[in-house]
Scaffold this motif. Structure first.
Motif, PDB file in Angstrom:
ATOM      1  N   LYS A  53       0.845  -1.201   0.000  1.00  0.00           N
ATOM      2  CA  LYS A  53       0.000   0.000   0.000  1.00  0.00           C
ATOM      3  C   LYS A  53       0.881   1.253   0.000  1.00  0.00           C
ATOM      4  O   LYS A  53       0.976   1.970   1.011  1.00  0.00           O
ATOM      5  N   PRO A  54       1.540   1.532  -1.125  1.00  0.00           N
ATOM      6  CA  PRO A  54       2.526   2.627  -1.163  1.00  0.00           C
ATOM      7  C   PRO A  54       1.942   3.999  -0.827  1.00  0.00           C
ATOM      8  O   PRO A  54       2.628   4.817  -0.196  1.00  0.00           O
ATOM      9  N   ALA A  55       0.701   4.245  -1.207  1.00  0.00           N
ATOM     10  CA  ALA A  55       0.139   5.580  -0.936  1.00  0.00           C
ATOM     11  C   ALA A  55      -0.015   5.781   0.571  1.00  0.00           C
ATOM     12  O   ALA A  55       0.310   6.846   1.114  1.00  0.00           O
ATOM     13  N   LEU A  56      -0.504   4.744   1.251  1.00  0.00           N
ATOM     14  CA  LEU A  56      -0.674   4.862   2.700  1.00  0.00           C
ATOM     15  C   LEU A  56       0.683   4.899   3.411  1.00  0.00           C
ATOM     16  O   LEU A  56       0.863   5.619   4.383  1.00  0.00           O
ATOM     17  N   GLN A  57       1.636   4.151   2.886  1.00  0.00           N
ATOM     18  CA  GLN A  57       2.993   4.205   3.464  1.00  0.00           C
ATOM     19  C   GLN A  57       3.522   5.635   3.436  1.00  0.00           C
ATOM     20  O   GLN A  57       4.064   6.141   4.418  1.00  0.00           O
ATOM     21  N   ALA A  58       3.341   6.274   2.278  1.00  0.00           N
ATOM     22  CA  ALA A  58       3.836   7.653   2.126  1.00  0.00           C
ATOM     23  C   ALA A  58       3.127   8.582   3.106  1.00  0.00           C
ATOM     24  O   ALA A  58       3.736   9.498   3.672  1.00  0.00           O
ATOM     25  N   LYS A  59       1.819   8.337   3.316  1.00  0.00           N
ATOM     26  CA  LYS A  59       1.090   9.196   4.258  1.00  0.00           C
ATOM     27  C   LYS A  59       1.598   9.029   5.683  1.00  0.00           C
ATOM     28  O   LYS A  59       1.674   9.989   6.448  1.00  0.00           O
ATOM     29  N   VAL A  60       1.934   7.791   6.037  1.00  0.00           N
ATOM     30  CA  VAL A  60       2.454   7.563   7.385  1.00  0.00           C
ATOM     31  C   VAL A  60       3.779   8.299   7.555  1.00  0.00           C
ATOM     32  O   VAL A  60       3.996   9.015   8.544  1.00  0.00           O
ATOM     33  N   ARG A  61       4.660   8.164   6.571  1.00  0.00           N
ATOM     34  CA  ARG A  61       5.967   8.842   6.674  1.00  0.00           C
ATOM     35  C   ARG A  61       5.789  10.356   6.770  1.00  0.00           C
ATOM     36  O   ARG A  61       6.440  11.026   7.568  1.00  0.00           O
ATOM     37  N   ALA A  62       4.878  10.877   5.935  1.00  0.00           N
ATOM     38  CA  ALA A  62       4.681  12.332   5.934  1.00  0.00           C
ATOM     39  C   ALA A  62       4.109  12.794   7.273  1.00  0.00           C
ATOM     40  O   ALA A  62       4.516  13.823   7.821  1.00  0.00           O
ATOM     41  N   ALA A  63       3.166  12.022   7.812  1.00  0.00           N
ATOM     42  CA  ALA A  63       2.565  12.416   9.096  1.00  0.00           C
ATOM     43  C   ALA A  63       3.617  12.416  10.196  1.00  0.00           C
ATOM     44  O   ALA A  63       3.667  13.321  11.039  1.00  0.00           O
ATOM     45  N   LEU A  64       4.478  11.412  10.192  1.00  0.00           N
ATOM     46  CA  LEU A  64       5.523  11.343  11.225  1.00  0.00           C
ATOM     47  C   LEU A  64       6.473  12.523  11.114  1.00  0.00           C
ATOM     48  O   LEU A  64       6.862  13.125  12.122  1.00  0.00           O
ATOM     49  N   ALA A  65       6.848  12.861   9.869  1.00  0.00           N
ATOM     50  CA  ALA A  65       7.779  13.974   9.677  1.00  0.00           C
ATOM     51  C   ALA A  65       7.135  15.280  10.139  1.00  0.00           C
ATOM     52  O   ALA A  65       7.773  16.129  10.757  1.00  0.00           O
ATOM     53  N   ARG A  66       5.840  15.430   9.854  1.00  0.00           N
ATOM     54  CA  ARG A  66       5.133  16.655  10.237  1.00  0.00           C
ATOM     55  C   ARG A  66       5.071  16.784  11.762  1.00  0.00           C
ATOM     56  O   ARG A  66       5.252  17.840  12.326  1.00  0.00           O
ATOM     57  N   LEU A  67       4.810  15.645  12.415  1.00  0.00           N
ATOM     58  CA  LEU A  67       4.663  15.692  13.872  1.00  0.00           C
ATOM     59  C   LEU A  67       6.010  15.769  14.585  1.00  0.00           C
ATOM     60  O   LEU A  67       6.183  16.543  15.518  1.00  0.00           O
ATOM     61  N   TYR A  68       6.947  14.908  14.176  1.00  0.00           N
ATOM     62  CA  TYR A  68       8.164  14.712  14.984  1.00  0.00           C
ATOM     63  C   TYR A  68       9.434  15.207  14.296  1.00  0.00           C
ATOM     64  O   TYR A  68      10.513  15.114  14.871  1.00  0.00           O
ATOM     65  N   GLY A  69       9.322  15.703  13.062  1.00  0.00           N
ATOM     66  CA  GLY A  69      10.509  16.157  12.334  1.00  0.00           C
ATOM     67  C   GLY A  69      11.008  15.080  11.391  1.00  0.00           C
ATOM     68  O   GLY A  69      10.700  13.915  11.540  1.00  0.00           O
ATOM     69  N   ASP A 235      -8.518   5.409  -1.102  1.00  0.00           N
ATOM     70  CA  ASP A 235      -9.345   6.423  -0.461  1.00  0.00           C
ATOM     71  C   ASP A 235      -8.496   7.661  -0.149  1.00  0.00           C
ATOM     72  O   ASP A 235      -7.597   7.617   0.683  1.00  0.00           O
ATOM     73  N   ALA A 236      -8.800   8.784  -0.820  1.00  0.00           N
ATOM     74  CA  ALA A 236      -7.978   9.991  -0.641  1.00  0.00           C
ATOM     75  C   ALA A 236      -8.050  10.500   0.797  1.00  0.00           C
ATOM     76  O   ALA A 236      -7.133  11.159   1.278  1.00  0.00           O
ATOM     77  N   ASP A 237      -9.143  10.197   1.488  1.00  0.00           N
ATOM     78  CA  ASP A 237      -9.301  10.704   2.859  1.00  0.00           C
ATOM     79  C   ASP A 237      -8.635   9.824   3.912  1.00  0.00           C
ATOM     80  O   ASP A 237      -8.548  10.205   5.082  1.00  0.00           O
ATOM     81  N   ALA A 238      -8.191   8.623   3.497  1.00  0.00           N
ATOM     82  CA  ALA A 238      -7.604   7.713   4.489  1.00  0.00           C
ATOM     83  C   ALA A 238      -6.391   8.369   5.144  1.00  0.00           C
ATOM     84  O   ALA A 238      -5.635   9.080   4.485  1.00  0.00           O
ATOM     85  N   LEU A 239      -6.232   8.152   6.426  1.00  0.00           N
ATOM     86  CA  LEU A 239      -5.135   8.752   7.218  1.00  0.00           C
ATOM     87  C   LEU A 239      -5.036  10.272   6.995  1.00  0.00           C
ATOM     88  O   LEU A 239      -3.946  10.829   6.869  1.00  0.00           O
ATOM     89  N   GLY A 240      -6.179  10.910   6.964  1.00  0.00           N
ATOM     90  CA  GLY A 240      -6.225  12.375   6.819  1.00  0.00           C
ATOM     91  C   GLY A 240      -5.776  13.070   8.101  1.00  0.00           C
ATOM     92  O   GLY A 240      -5.538  12.432   9.134  1.00  0.00           O
ATOM     93  N   ASP A 241      -5.675  14.408   8.017  1.00  0.00           N
ATOM     94  CA  ASP A 241      -5.146  15.187   9.141  1.00  0.00           C
ATOM     95  C   ASP A 241      -5.874  14.938  10.459  1.00  0.00           C
ATOM     96  O   ASP A 241      -5.257  14.835  11.515  1.00  0.00           O
ATOM     97  N   ASP A 242      -7.217  14.860  10.375  1.00  0.00           N
ATOM     98  CA  ASP A 242      -7.984  14.677  11.615  1.00  0.00           C
ATOM     99  C   ASP A 242      -7.646  13.365  12.298  1.00  0.00           C
ATOM    100  O   ASP A 242      -7.488  13.298  13.515  1.00  0.00           O
ATOM    101  N   ILE A 243      -7.543  12.318  11.465  1.00  0.00           N
ATOM    102  CA  ILE A 243      -7.252  10.995  12.030  1.00  0.00           C
ATOM    103  C   ILE A 243      -5.857  10.975  12.647  1.00  0.00           C
ATOM    104  O   ILE A 243      -5.655  10.466  13.743  1.00  0.00           O
ATOM    105  N   VAL A 244      -4.906  11.573  11.919  1.00  0.00           N
ATOM    106  CA  VAL A 244      -3.535  11.617  12.430  1.00  0.00           C
ATOM    107  C   VAL A 244      -3.521  12.328  13.782  1.00  0.00           C
ATOM    108  O   VAL A 244      -2.911  11.876  14.752  1.00  0.00           O
ATOM    109  N   LYS A 245      -4.247  13.441  13.830  1.00  0.00           N
ATOM    110  CA  LYS A 245      -4.250  14.219  15.071  1.00  0.00           C
ATOM    111  C   LYS A 245      -4.863  13.408  16.214  1.00  0.00           C
ATOM    112  O   LYS A 245      -4.348  13.380  17.336  1.00  0.00           O
ATOM    113  N   GLU A 246      -5.964  12.736  15.906  1.00  0.00           N
ATOM    114  CA  GLU A 246      -6.638  11.944  16.936  1.00  0.00           C
ATOM    115  C   GLU A 246      -5.708  10.838  17.457  1.00  0.00           C
ATOM    116  O   GLU A 246      -5.611  10.588  18.664  1.00  0.00           O
TER     117      GLU A 246
END
Ligand code: HEC
Ligand code: HEC
Length: 432
Positions: A53-69, A235-246
């Motif tokens: 699931k490369p798209a979701l993998q990329a979202k996880v990496r991006a979310a981590l970088a946004r939160l923790y650097g 799903d474009a909304d999967a792992l969206g900002d709200d979910i990441v924040k929650e």
């Protein structure tokens, strides 16, 4: 020549970006990168993963970088994470503002105990970690530093956020003081060293924050992978900002709430007299109505050789009897009964596990009565040692503490145990 690396810490509250540049010691060996959790990219049997699931993998990496650097050299302190002093303990310089107007300033002056002199005293958690801990615990805190392969037990993988030696309820996050104690005093009988001679109390505080930082990052990663594993790759909304924040908030809240949950017994320790020790022995041997199973794991003589685990010689053969990378072959060669037993008893990180020999007076989590009280009352997270409170009341737990502490000095305590009393006939008249 001085190589400069960057630390970024974003102080959420004021929306302030904080960076640190520096760490000019000789250990600055170039860029360090976080390693993905295996479950992000690999098919793992029975475990949530994002393989394929490369798209979701990329979202996880991006979310981590946004939160923790982006990297250990660019730390962001996520909003709401609750680090003391806004995370200023994590790095040694910070960035204020962004882009053209960014200004870099040293953090040293802002820390209490900040004596002007030894620069490394304000090296920040990451620099201290890199120097003292990384070779065992690894860049991402995965317990996979270069030294780790050769150690039993393995260095802790911080990314699960599970800690063994805690004063908080079973399964809860540790209190800061629990981590401080483990780092200051070491874990006796393991390769985890005591750092009190190497680090000042303020430095230990800094590195505790960094351990918590790596844990939160790792836990967030795991939780995002779990959420992603039940989401649709398209799903474009999967792992969206709200979910990441929650998800991130959920991680922070568990750490925060543990800080007020230290379990302090309300019953003072029972005097360690013969009567208490013998009551503890009866509890240990499962001779009371609570039918405890201590001996099933720790053994009738408390030598760490109870029947619930493979015999000691089998354990030693598998764990120490050859190259660590061929361990699975040694397990596969066991007969079926032993193999089944072996497979039932890994710790929560998937590593081999052994109940403690209680006759030596060597306890990883400390040998103060309160340390043993916590171990017996709340169990040892991740290590199959169960909680016994509230099955037992506090006075019974103190009896067990007294018994365990007496064993070291009185090896006959168990060896000379009289045989279990013969079963009594039910009194006449009783039909139940
Ligand atoms: C020589 C290897 C080694 C080094 C260096 C080392 N550790 Fe450990 N550490 C271990 C091992 C092994 C364990 C796990 C022992 C166990 O599971 O019984 C551990 C466990 C821990 C734990 C978990 C305690 C718990 O309650 O579960 C923490 C926290 C920790 N180490 C922090 C640190 C920090 C911080 C540093 C550097 C200042 C450090 N360690 C350096 C080997 C090491
Ligand atoms: C299901 C198995 C199991 C049972 C039941 C069990 N233990 Fe343990 N216990 C363990 C294991 C495994 C460890 C080692 C954990 C480690 O080294 O990380 C351990 C560790 C300990 C330690 C050492 C803590 C330290 O700091 O090193 C003590 C003390 C202890 N157990 C006492 C008891 C007592 C007393 C009972 C009964 C009330 C009991 N255990 C029941 C499995 C068990």
């Amino acid at each position: 020549m001085i190589t400069r690396s960057r630390f970024i810490a974003a102080l959420g509250l004021a929306g302030l970006l904080v960076t640190s540049v520096g760490c000019t010691d000789s250990l600055n060996a170039g860029p360090l990168v976080y390693v993905d959790n295996e479950a992000l990219t690999h098919e793992l049997k029975g475990k949530a993963n994002l393989a394929g699931k490369p798209a979701l993998q990329a979202k996880v990496r991006a979310a981590l970088a946004r939160l923790y650097g982006d990297s250990p050299n660019q730390i962001r302190v996520p909003e709401g994470s609750g680090f003391p002093r806004g995370g200023l303990t994590l790095a040694n310089h910070r960035q204020i503002g962004e882009g053209e107007s960014a200004r870099i300033e040293p953090i040293q002056a802002l820390l209490p105990n900040g004596s002007p002199d030894p620069a490394h005293r304000q090296a920040g958690g990451f620099a201290l970690y890199r120097r003292n801990c990384l070779h065992c615990h690894g860049v991402s805190g995965a317990g996979d530093g270069p030294t780790a392969t050769f150690l039993f037990p393995r260095p802790r993988d911080f990314r699960k956020g599970v800690y063994k030696f805690t004063s908080t309820p079973s399964g809860a996050k540790p209190h800061r003081d629990d981590l401080t104690r483990s780092i200051r005093d070491g874990l006796l009988g393991t390769s985890m060293p005591a750092f009190d001679a190497l680090m000042s109390p303020s430095e230990i505080e800094q590195v505790v924050d960094y351990v918590m930082f790596l844990s939160m990052r790792g836990e967030t990663e795991l939780a995002l992978i779990e959420e992603g594993s039940i989401s649709d790759e398209k799903d474009a909304d999967a792992l969206g900002d709200d979910i990441v924040k929650e998800i991130a908030t959920g991680v922070f809240e568990k750490w925060k709430s543990a800080q007020s949950q230290v379990m302090n017994p309300s019953t003072p320790r029972t005097a360690s007299d013969r009567a208490s020790v013998l009551r503890g022995r009866d509890l240990y041997l499962g001779r009371t109505k609570e039918k405890l199973e201590c001996a099933g794991c720790h053994g009738a003589l408390a030598k760490g050789d109870g029947p619930s685990f493979v015999p000691v010689d089998v354990f030693n053969m598998v764990v120490f009897g050859g190259d660590p990378s061929t361990r699975q072959e040694r397990v596969d060669a066991l007969d079926e009964k032993l193999r089944t037993l072996w497979n039932q008893k890994p710790d929560d990180w998937g590593n081999p596990l052994r109940p403690t020999n209680l006759n030596r007076g060597v306890f990883k989590g400390g040998r103060r009565p309160i340390d043993l009280f916590w171990r017996i009352a709340k169990g040892i997270n991740g290590a199959q040692m169960p909680a016994h409170y509230p099955t037992l009341n506090e006075a019974q737990i103190w009896d067990l503490v007294n018994f365990v502490l007496a064993l070291e000095h009185d090896p006959d305590l168990l060896a000379s145990v009289p045989p279990a009393p013969a079963p009594r006939l039910a009194e006449s008249g009783s039909t139940r």
